[in-house]
Scaffold this motif. Structure first.
Motif, short mmCIF file in Angstrom:
data_model
loop_
_atom_site.label_atom_id
_atom_site.label_comp_id
_atom_site.label_asym_id
_atom_site.label_seq_id
_atom_site.Cartn_x
_atom_site.Cartn_y
_atom_site.Cartn_z
N GLN A 102 0.85 -1.20 0.00
CA GLN A 102 0.00 0.00 0.00
C GLN A 102 0.89 1.24 0.00
O GLN A 102 1.80 1.37 0.81
CB GLN A 102 -0.90 0.03 1.23
N GLU A 122 3.71 -0.01 2.44
CA GLU A 122 3.62 -0.95 3.56
C GLU A 122 3.33 -2.33 3.00
O GLU A 122 2.38 -2.51 2.23
CB GLU A 122 2.54 -0.55 4.58
N ILE A 140 0.67 -8.82 4.48
CA ILE A 140 0.60 -10.23 4.07
C ILE A 140 -0.84 -10.68 3.87
O ILE A 140 -1.75 -10.19 4.55
CB ILE A 140 1.33 -11.13 5.09
N ARG A 141 -1.06 -11.58 2.94
CA ARG A 141 -2.35 -12.25 2.73
C ARG A 141 -2.09 -13.73 2.47
O ARG A 141 -0.99 -14.10 2.05
CB ARG A 141 -3.06 -11.70 1.48
N ASN A 179 5.76 -5.08 8.90
CA ASN A 179 5.22 -5.24 10.26
C ASN A 179 5.96 -6.35 11.00
O ASN A 179 6.23 -7.41 10.45
CB ASN A 179 3.74 -5.60 10.19
N ASP A 216 4.09 1.97 15.19
CA ASP A 216 2.81 1.73 14.52
C ASP A 216 1.64 1.92 15.49
O ASP A 216 1.81 1.78 16.70
CB ASP A 216 2.80 0.29 13.99
N ARG A 225 -5.57 4.63 12.56
CA ARG A 225 -6.77 4.90 11.78
C ARG A 225 -7.96 5.32 12.64
O ARG A 225 -8.79 6.11 12.20
CB ARG A 225 -7.09 3.60 11.02
N GLU A 232 -9.10 8.34 4.03
CA GLU A 232 -10.05 7.91 2.99
C GLU A 232 -10.69 9.06 2.24
O GLU A 232 -11.24 8.88 1.16
CB GLU A 232 -11.15 7.04 3.63
N TYR A 256 -6.95 4.52 1.69
CA TYR A 256 -7.61 4.17 0.44
C TYR A 256 -7.64 5.34 -0.54
O TYR A 256 -7.72 5.14 -1.74
CB TYR A 256 -9.04 3.67 0.72
P1 C2E Z 1 -1.73 -2.35 10.33
O1 C2E Z 1 -0.26 -2.57 10.45
O2 C2E Z 1 -2.32 -1.26 11.14
O3 C2E Z 1 -2.01 -2.15 8.76
C1 C2E Z 1 -2.91 -1.24 8.23
C2 C2E Z 1 -4.24 -1.90 7.90
O4 C2E Z 1 -5.18 -0.89 7.55
C3 C2E Z 1 -4.16 -2.85 6.70
O5 C2E Z 1 -5.09 -3.91 6.94
C4 C2E Z 1 -4.67 -1.96 5.56
O6 C2E Z 1 -5.20 -2.69 4.47
C5 C2E Z 1 -5.74 -1.17 6.28
N1 C2E Z 1 -6.01 0.11 5.63
C6 C2E Z 1 -5.17 0.90 4.96
N2 C2E Z 1 -5.76 2.04 4.55
C7 C2E Z 1 -7.04 1.96 4.95
C8 C2E Z 1 -8.18 2.85 4.81
O7 C2E Z 1 -8.11 3.93 4.23
N3 C2E Z 1 -9.34 2.43 5.40
C9 C2E Z 1 -9.45 1.24 6.05
N4 C2E Z 1 -10.63 0.90 6.57
N5 C2E Z 1 -8.38 0.38 6.20
C10 C2E Z 1 -7.21 0.75 5.66
P2 C2E Z 1 -4.70 -5.43 6.68
O8 C2E Z 1 -3.86 -5.55 5.45
O9 C2E Z 1 -5.95 -6.24 6.75
O10 C2E Z 1 -3.75 -5.77 7.90
C11 C2E Z 1 -4.27 -5.82 9.22
C12 C2E Z 1 -3.17 -5.97 10.24
O11 C2E Z 1 -2.50 -7.24 10.10
C13 C2E Z 1 -2.07 -4.94 10.11
O12 C2E Z 1 -2.51 -3.72 10.69
C14 C2E Z 1 -0.94 -5.61 10.85
O13 C2E Z 1 -1.09 -5.43 12.25
C15 C2E Z 1 -1.16 -7.08 10.52
N6 C2E Z 1 -0.24 -7.49 9.45
C16 C2E Z 1 -0.34 -7.34 8.11
N7 C2E Z 1 0.73 -7.86 7.46
C17 C2E Z 1 1.55 -8.35 8.43
C18 C2E Z 1 2.85 -9.00 8.41
O14 C2E Z 1 3.48 -9.22 7.36
N8 C2E Z 1 3.38 -9.35 9.63
C19 C2E Z 1 2.72 -9.09 10.81
N9 C2E Z 1 3.32 -9.47 11.97
N10 C2E Z 1 1.53 -8.46 10.85
C20 C2E Z 1 0.95 -8.10 9.69
#
Ligand code: C2E
Ligand code: CA
Ligand code: CA
Ligand code: CA
Length: 279
Positions: A44, A58, A61-62, A117, A179, A203, A239, A258
């Motif tokens: 992103q 950023e 992962i999925r 992350n 973070d 957020r 957003e 977004y």
């Molecule tokens: P995070 O680190 O706070 O990542 C930001 C999350 O906010 C991401 O969700 C992103 O898709 C979402 N986001 C970004 N912009 C917006 C927006 O404008 N509106 C809304 N509603 N959401 C937005 P995602 O990808 O589902 O990731 C969720 C959490 O999972 C992350 O929160 C992080 O804590 C964790 N995560 C993701 N990838 C990894 C990774 O590779 N390793 C680890 N340990 N944790 C991860």
């Protein structure tokens, strides 16, 4: 350990038993996923508000299951964090980022920084700095191109262990970002001790901007504090144009959300990065 498992199950209530059983199933599924290479990373954009350019990404992962469905990280990272598996998943993410970075640089983003992350169990291991260094060196990546994102929870779990690890990582050239800022319990005292170069405003605070007075006050104050401490401030979850206008007005450094771009796979990012901007 079969014996411990049995005694654990016997001592728990029915629902807890089911939760534990579900987590064990998930853990073994995640282990298979890692072996079958079912994880992938989306990036992103993080945009600078001085020049509206993409300066960071950023890595998120999925998990793409065999049936094609995609599982978001919130549904498996917390489970993986209960075991060593998170360490292997974390290493896989860094390795993938190091494979992608040269392609991003070649595509016209030479100074891009990728945010990764980090979970608590990864940060309790003294070997982390050496291992990360080995990964970036093997890939020919400058550690300055990697920014590690840590939450207060991760840092505070065992500050006496995490602080020296952070300091060593910074000495090696990695950057660290705090973070979900504002969601923890000791934000202010942490800020003065940690070797960080940026903070990310969670957020939840952006959600009330610009209509909620308290949220606006909190966001302005975090920006001010960060600027005075010579930190970059990244607002998450931006957003709307109204949110962006507010952040510009108070000199926020960078935005992610977004409005500037959703998380996307490397090929989509490479196809459209020329058109990406803050709004
Ligand atoms: P995070 O680190 O706070 O990542 C930001 C999350 O906010 C991401 O969700 C992103 O898709 C979402 N986001 C970004 N912009 C917006 C927006 O404008 N509106 C809304 N509603 N959401 C937005 P995602 O990808 O589902 O990731 C969720 C959490 O999972 C992350 O929160 C992080 O804590 C964790 N995560 C993701 N990838 C990894 C990774 O590779 N390793 C680890 N340990 N944790 C991860
Ligand atoms: Ca993050
Ligand atoms: Ca965050
Ligand atoms: Ca978050």
């Amino acid at each position: 350990n079969g014996r411990n498992l049995v005694s654990y199950f016997c001592n728990e209530s029915d629902t807890q038993q089911r939760v534990v059983a579900a987590q064990l199933l998930m853990l073994s599924a995640l282990q298979d996923a890692l072996q079958r290479n079912e994880f992938f990373v989306e990036y992103q954009p993080i945009c600078d508000l001085q020049n509206d350019k993409v300066v960071g990404l950023e890595a998120l992962i999925r998990w793409r299951k065999a049936d094609g469905s995609i599982v978001p990280p919130d549904q498996f990272i917390p489970v993986a964090e209960q075991s060593r598996l998170i360490v292997y998943i974390g290493r896989w993410v860094i390795e993938q980022v190091c494979r992608d970075l040269p392609r991003l640089q070649a595509a016209g983003l030479p100074d891009i920084q990728v945010h990764v992350n980090m979970a608590a169990p990864e940060f309790l291991d003294d070997d982390l700095p050496r291992e990360l260094m080995a990964i970036v060196e093997a890939a020919g990546v400058d550690p300055a191109r990697i920014c590690l994102e840590l939450t207060e929870g991760v840092i505070m779990r065992r500050i006496e262990k995490t602080l020296p690890i952070m300091q060593e990582l910074v000495r090696l050239g990695f950057e660290i970002s705090l973070d979900d800022f504002g969601m923890g319990y000791s934000s202010l005292s942490l800020l003065k001790t940690l070797p960080i170069s940026s903070i990310k405003i969670d957020r939840v605070f952006l959600q009330g901007v610009p209509h909620n007075r308290n949220d606006c006050a909190i966001v302005r104050t975090i920006i001010d504090l960060g600027l005075n401490m010579q930190l970059r401030i990244i607002a998450e979850g931006v957003e709307s144009a109204a949110q962006l206008g507010f952040l510009r007005q108070f000199d926020c450094t960078q935005v992610q959300g977004y409005l500037s771009g959703r998380p996307m796979e490397l090929h989509s990012l490479l196809a459209q990065h020329g058109e990406l901007s803050a709004n």
